[in-house]
Write an enzyme that holds these catalytic residues in place. Sequence first.
Site, mmCIF file in Angstrom:
data_model
loop_
_atom_site.group_PDB
_atom_site.id
_atom_site.type_symbol
_atom_site.label_atom_id
_atom_site.label_comp_id
_atom_site.label_asym_id
_atom_site.label_seq_id
_atom_site.Cartn_x
_atom_site.Cartn_y
_atom_site.Cartn_z
ATOM 1 C CD GLU A 254 -2.885 1.108 2.355
ATOM 2 O OE1 GLU A 254 -3.713 2.038 2.440
ATOM 3 O OE2 GLU A 254 -2.771 0.225 3.233
ATOM 4 C CB ALA B 214 -2.289 7.197 8.694
ATOM 5 C CG ASP C 72 -6.928 -0.524 6.730
ATOM 6 O OD1 ASP C 72 -5.786 -0.870 6.381
ATOM 7 O OD2 ASP C 72 -7.256 0.668 6.837
ATOM 8 C CB SER D 152 -4.021 5.217 11.293
ATOM 9 O OG SER D 152 -4.310 4.880 12.629
#
Length: 377
Positions: free
Chosen positions: A132, A143, A278, A312
């Site tokens: 990512e 973030a 996530d 985040s």
Amino acid sequence: MNIKKVITNARLIGYKNLQTITIENNYITSITDTNLSEKTDLDLEGDWLSLGGIDLQINGGLGLAFPDLTINDMEKLEEICAYLWQQGINQFLPTIVTTSIPKIHQSLKVINEYINLPKKTSQAQIIGVHLEGPFLNYDKRGAHPAQYLLPLTLDNVKQVLGEYGDIVKIITLAPELDTTGQIIPFLHSHGIVVSLGHSQATAQQAKEAFCQGASMVTHAFNAMPNLHHRQCGLLGEAIINPNIYCGLIADGNHVCQTMLKLILQASNYQEGIFLVSDALSPMGLDDGFYPWDDRTIEVKNGTAILPDGTLSGTTLPLFMGAQNLIKWAICDVAQAIALVTDAPRKALNLPTLQIKSPANLIRWQCHNQQLTWQRVS
């Protein structure tokens, strides 16, 4: 020695009638309509049965962030795999967020060595890596640390992949940063799924990226332009494209319940959406304050927030998203299950439950909008 097990009256995604599943030596050998006269080892009585989950975006767990991996973390990585198995996960992609190239290579090296170790039972399997970043739009970095963002050039992509390109399965990037039109075709030709995210891409730029081979969107709604009735942006273009899968965080904080329902309906549920956790490194630990690169995150009720209020990630396991969707009456049971089992597999062109599948199966029950699960093999 042939070990055989027969499961009857199972409700399977994509099947109209109740099914009987025959398992031999932990592999599915037949799937047939249930005959009430046949013998069974386990009668599911109409409960749902699926493969275990697959999480395509997970940043760490039990206090370890995947971008911080070193060769001394092999035992901790094994603990994370065992923990995820206990959370219903069969397979996952450790996600390496934006950091320095040496740290990316270090993490990739450790994961590559771990993948090549002998497989153990009762552990989630690492099937590759999700990068990512670091090719993200500065204004939508969220973030991600700005100092490690890189221009999206072919040389930079090759440098980031290094000698570990064969284990990178997904890379999230901002397509508007590519001024050459070379990057997505290059990655696609190497078998790497390109996911658009942390981006300011217009609908036209997204459409061009999809035509070049991008096939995914990272955490829909988050770190991208809002849906607007005059400018639908990246997400709008993805929703109307039947060949694109969008990852979605269903914790109720990253995306509100109404927008979860909107995108699921617009995308035909598991035909265009899959859920991701996530999850960050504090997954499996209590709420509180935790280090995150050179900063600190605060975890409250499973949601991780930076001191400036930037979301985040989460610390909730994948199946919590499916359970939330049922609790909030956003979709039906089959759809919720598919969003964490079948849909992410289809997004990566992996097989769903079928003959010859490993029989690492989950039994699902739903009562009063409470979705529960347990492993059955």
